[in-house]
Every structure is written in C-alpha cells, then in structure tokens.
Design an enzyme around this catalytic site. Structure first.
Site, short mmCIF file in Angstrom:
data_model
loop_
_atom_site.label_atom_id
_atom_site.label_comp_id
_atom_site.label_asym_id
_atom_site.label_seq_id
_atom_site.Cartn_x
_atom_site.Cartn_y
_atom_site.Cartn_z
N ASP A 31 20.91 39.82 37.75
CA ASP A 31 21.90 38.83 37.25
C ASP A 31 23.18 39.28 37.44
O ASP A 31 23.41 40.68 37.79
CB ASP A 31 21.88 38.79 35.75
CG ASP A 31 22.27 37.56 35.28
OD1 ASP A 31 21.95 36.73 34.48
OD2 ASP A 31 23.96 37.54 35.51
N GLY A 36 26.01 35.12 32.55
CA GLY A 36 25.40 35.69 31.70
C GLY A 36 25.92 36.74 31.05
O GLY A 36 27.07 37.22 31.10
N ALA A 73 18.97 31.80 38.13
CA ALA A 73 20.31 32.25 38.39
C ALA A 73 20.95 31.14 39.09
O ALA A 73 20.21 30.73 40.30
CB ALA A 73 20.29 33.49 39.35
N TYR A 140 25.63 19.50 41.46
CA TYR A 140 24.67 20.14 40.83
C TYR A 140 23.52 19.76 41.16
O TYR A 140 22.70 20.47 41.70
CB TYR A 140 25.04 20.40 39.28
CG TYR A 140 23.99 20.74 38.44
CD1 TYR A 140 23.49 22.15 38.55
CD2 TYR A 140 23.12 20.21 37.61
CE1 TYR A 140 22.39 22.86 37.83
CE2 TYR A 140 22.05 20.68 36.88
CZ TYR A 140 21.77 22.13 37.18
OH TYR A 140 20.90 22.44 36.16
N PHE A 168 14.66 18.64 31.51
CA PHE A 168 15.39 17.49 30.63
C PHE A 168 16.53 18.32 29.51
O PHE A 168 17.07 19.32 30.22
CB PHE A 168 14.66 16.59 30.16
CG PHE A 168 14.07 15.45 30.97
CD1 PHE A 168 13.36 16.27 32.22
CD2 PHE A 168 14.44 14.18 31.39
CE1 PHE A 168 12.92 15.36 33.13
CE2 PHE A 168 14.09 13.42 32.28
CZ PHE A 168 13.29 13.97 33.25
N HIS A 186 27.49 21.14 25.92
CA HIS A 186 26.11 20.50 25.40
C HIS A 186 26.37 19.97 24.03
O HIS A 186 26.98 20.62 23.13
CB HIS A 186 24.92 21.50 25.58
CG HIS A 186 24.78 21.64 27.15
ND1 HIS A 186 25.11 22.95 27.65
CD2 HIS A 186 24.45 20.86 27.98
CE1 HIS A 186 24.64 22.71 28.95
NE2 HIS A 186 24.35 21.75 29.38
N LEU A 187 25.76 18.87 23.43
CA LEU A 187 25.78 18.09 22.61
C LEU A 187 25.22 19.20 21.19
O LEU A 187 26.25 19.09 20.49
CB LEU A 187 24.81 16.93 22.63
CG LEU A 187 24.78 16.15 21.25
CD1 LEU A 187 26.33 15.74 20.99
CD2 LEU A 187 23.87 15.05 21.35
N PHE A 205 30.24 10.41 22.83
CA PHE A 205 30.84 9.78 24.36
C PHE A 205 29.94 8.35 24.73
O PHE A 205 28.68 8.38 25.27
CB PHE A 205 30.33 10.69 25.42
CG PHE A 205 31.22 11.98 25.14
CD1 PHE A 205 32.72 11.97 24.78
CD2 PHE A 205 30.68 13.21 25.70
CE1 PHE A 205 33.42 13.15 24.67
CE2 PHE A 205 31.54 14.41 25.60
CZ PHE A 205 32.82 14.33 25.09
N1 UFG Z 1 27.41 14.02 24.15
C1 UFG Z 1 28.47 13.75 23.28
N2 UFG Z 1 29.54 14.35 22.91
C2 UFG Z 1 29.65 15.78 23.26
C3 UFG Z 1 28.66 16.35 24.22
C4 UFG Z 1 27.72 15.53 24.60
O1 UFG Z 1 28.42 12.53 22.99
O2 UFG Z 1 30.70 16.42 22.74
C5 UFG Z 1 26.48 13.18 24.61
C6 UFG Z 1 26.64 13.11 26.40
O3 UFG Z 1 27.44 12.29 26.75
C7 UFG Z 1 25.02 12.85 26.68
C8 UFG Z 1 24.38 13.55 25.41
O4 UFG Z 1 25.23 14.03 24.48
O5 UFG Z 1 24.75 11.38 26.26
C9 UFG Z 1 23.69 15.05 25.90
O6 UFG Z 1 24.97 15.50 26.64
P1 UFG Z 1 24.60 17.10 27.21
O7 UFG Z 1 25.94 17.50 27.84
O8 UFG Z 1 24.09 18.18 25.97
O9 UFG Z 1 23.50 16.95 28.38
P2 UFG Z 1 23.28 15.95 29.60
O10 UFG Z 1 22.20 15.24 29.23
O11 UFG Z 1 24.58 15.71 29.89
O12 UFG Z 1 22.94 17.40 30.45
C10 UFG Z 1 21.59 17.71 30.70
C11 UFG Z 1 21.61 19.21 31.19
C12 UFG Z 1 22.06 19.31 32.41
C13 UFG Z 1 21.32 18.32 33.40
C14 UFG Z 1 21.47 16.84 32.76
C15 UFG Z 1 20.34 15.81 34.01
O13 UFG Z 1 22.47 20.16 30.38
O14 UFG Z 1 21.85 20.33 33.15
O15 UFG Z 1 20.91 16.96 31.46
O16 UFG Z 1 20.97 14.83 33.81
F1 UFG Z 1 21.95 18.04 34.85
#
Ligand code: UFG
Length: 322
Positions: A31, A36, A73, A140, A168, A186-187, A205
């Site tokens: 790494d 990380g 990585a 990405y 996913f 991330h959510l 969102f």
């Molecule tokens: N969301 C909110 N509020 C936040 C953060 C996220 O409503 O503060 C929503 C997003 O809009 C989305 C859902 O929660 O609808 C999940 O969002 P994340 O950011 O947790 O995850 P994503 O689905 O955007 O991303 C994931 C992986 C990525 C990958 C993608 C595939 O983390 O690496 O799926 O499309 F690329």
C-alpha cells in the site's frame, strides 16, 4: 498459500487481509498509504509501503514469490474521478498494468480484482446481471472497466486465472477495521456521523426518483460477506479464465430506509433534510448475484441491520474517550 493484498491498508483490503490471516494464509500487504492507514494493516501481515506506479519496487515485492494477488489498491471516489480523470487513469490503469507485468515476470498466476457496479452505468434492467451493457457514467467506473478488459486479455494471452468482483454498496466493519475516509461521501458513515453529533443532519439527495418512497435505492452488502467472496474466488481461479461476478444482497434499500435502520440501531433521531439529486446518481442499483451463488456457493449472510450495527460499533470505537 502466500498472497499479496494491494491496498490492504484501506477499508475493504484491510478487512480481507484479516480474513485471509484468519483462514491461515500467509499475507503481505502492499500500500502507498495515499488513502490507507498503516494501523489498519492487520498484525500478522507483512507490510510493504510501495506504490504500484513504481514498477521496480512492485517487481521487488512480487519477487518474494506469491500464489495469488488480491488487488484493491485504487482511487475510488466517483466525484473526484470527474474532476481529475487523469489521476484515476494513471493510478488505476497504469498501476494495474505494472502489477500484471510484475506478476507475469514472477510467475504469479492468480488474481482477484476489485471491480465495481459503476462499470455498468445507468442500468437498462434491474437487477443487474453480469452480461448487462457496460456504459460507465464516470471516470472511476471507466478505469475499472478498462482494467477488467486488460485482465481478460492477460488471461487469454498469458494464462492468468482471474476474477473481477463487481461491488455494489459496501458497508459494515470487521472489529477495528471499517470506513475511515478523509472526506466522507458514503451514506451509512455520514448517517452515523449525525448520530455521533458530528453533523446536524443528513441530506437526502433526491426525493423524486421513481422508487416507492422517492429516494434512491441501492444494494448494500456487508464487507465481511464481500470478503468471503474474495477467498472463494481466489481458490476457484483457473488458468486462462477470467470470471466476473456481481456482489450484492440482491435486495435494494432506499435512502430513507437506511436512515430508519440507523435510527433503530443507534437510538438517535438522526434528522434528515430533503435535498436535490446528486449529479450522476442512478435511481436504482441492485445486483443479480445468482452467478456467484451458483458457481461458488456464495451467499450474503448479513442484513442491513448488521451492517449498520457493525459500522456503528466501529464509529463509536474511534471516538475519543470521555
Ligand atoms: N446519499 C444521500 N446523502 C448523503 C450521501 C449519499 O442521500 O449524504 C445517497 C446517494 O445519493 C445515493 C445513496 O445515498 O443515492 C448511496 O450513496 P453512496 O455515496 O453511499 O454510494 P453510491 O451508490 O453513490 O456509490 C457506490 C460506491 C461507489 C460505486 C457506486 C456504483 O460507493 O464506489 O456505488 O455506482 F462507484
């Protein structure tokens, strides 16, 4: 079996490194610590602070003799990838090319690669199967798709045995190993930051998606379930063959459902504020994971409640005492 875990100081890589050690594997982590954390590398794993962009150093590590590589990585933020695509192509694509070169030179014949649901882009059909059209909507996902193709040809031409696992939405933790991003997008970690009092509210969102409650639906998978799939894929790899597996629970949860589960788990009201859609977000992403279930006997065992509870225990453990 001796394995190299690239990105083993990151979230998923460090969890899988621990699972490999628990399974009796001999583990070396490579790494560059750009995202990380040194203290996430499990005790019992050797550590090499090396960037895959350094071909000579990567070759020296591979010269240690490995039966297989688990390759985590990568740069992995969708938003950042649209602002700095060159960073993503250099790190992800060039880094993996160097890794493949070093593996080939040293006769290392097995690879498990972290691919992503982002390779598919906006799906024409849900749940998404592995033979769905791949049309990434961000840099990405495009870099991960380019690498998947590179690996396919490496297998054909040089007899590598490989699996690309298309993740996913990964969540949860394994004891002291969980999500620790400098900037959290991330959510689930964001929702838990609200429960810890580090944020006032979570922004939802998009509330006008064509889903039952109007918020976006995602397929959440526990990092421990995901990790088990890597061990199975490593053991099952066959020379000259590249397999692709989607990894999800096969069940979708909306943003509001995730927030509700987090309220239950934490006992905190977690205020949520409706906000506009986030650019580039598809409305529904759910995996068809039948292929890995049938071919490797893998099953997701953990629930969304488990993911949130484990992520919550991890987040609380990182709070200063007092
Ligand atoms: N969301 C909110 N509020 C936040 C953060 C996220 O409503 O503060 C929503 C997003 O809009 C989305 C859902 O929660 O609808 C999940 O969002 P994340 O950011 O947790 O995850 P994503 O689905 O955007 O991303 C994931 C992986 C990525 C990958 C993608 C595939 O983390 O690496 O799926 O499309 F690329």
């Amino acid at each position: 079996m001796k394995v190299l875990v690239t990105g083993g100081a990151g979230y998923i890589g460090s969890v899988v490194a621990q699972q490999l050690l628990d399974g009796g594997y001999d583990v070396v982590v490579l790494d560059d610590l750009s995202t990380g954390h040194r203290d996430a590398v499990p005790e019992g794993a050797a550590f090499e602070e090396v960037s895959l962009l350094d071909l000579d150093a990567t070759g020296r590590v591979l010269a240690g003799g490995f039966d297989g590589v688990l390759h985590f990585a990568a740069k992995s933020l969708v938003g950042e990838s649209m602002e700095r695509p060159e960073l993503y192509y250099r790190n992800n694509v060039c880094g993996t090319l160097n890794l493949l070169d070093a593996m080939r030179s040293q006769g290392c014949r097995r690879l498990v690669f972290s691919s992503t649901a982002a390779t598919y882009g906006e799906p024409a059909q849900v749940p998404i199967r592995e033979d769905a059209v791949t049309s990434p909507t961000n840099a990405y996902g495009a870099t991960k798709l380019a690498i998947d193709a590179m690996i396919s040809f490496e297998c054909l031409a040089h007899g590598l045995g490989a699996a690309s696992l298309r993740y996913f939405n990964v969540a949860g933790a394994l004891g002291p190993r969980g999500e620790r991003h400098a900037v959290e997008t991330h959510l689930i970690p964001i929702v838990l930051q609200v429960a810890l009092g580090q944020r006032d509210a979570v922004a939802v969102f998009g509330t006008d998606y064509p889903t039952p409650d109007g918020t976006a639906v995602r397929d959440y998978i526990h990092v421990q379930d995901l990790g088990r799939a890597h061990l199975l894929a490593l053991e099952a790899s066959r020379a000259g063959k590249h397999v692709i597996y989607n990894l999800g629970n096969g069940a979708g949860f909306s943003v509001r459902e995730v927030v509700d589960v987090a309220r239950e788990v934490t006992g905190h009201p977690i205020p949520a504020r409706d906000a506009g859609r986030r650019a580039g977000d598809p409305s529904v992403l759910v995996a068809a994971s039948d292929r890995i279930q049938q071919e490797l006997g893998w099953q997701a065992e953990k629930t969304l409640q488990d993911m949130v509870a484990d992520a919550w225990a991890f987040a609380r453990s990182r709070q200063p005492a007092g």
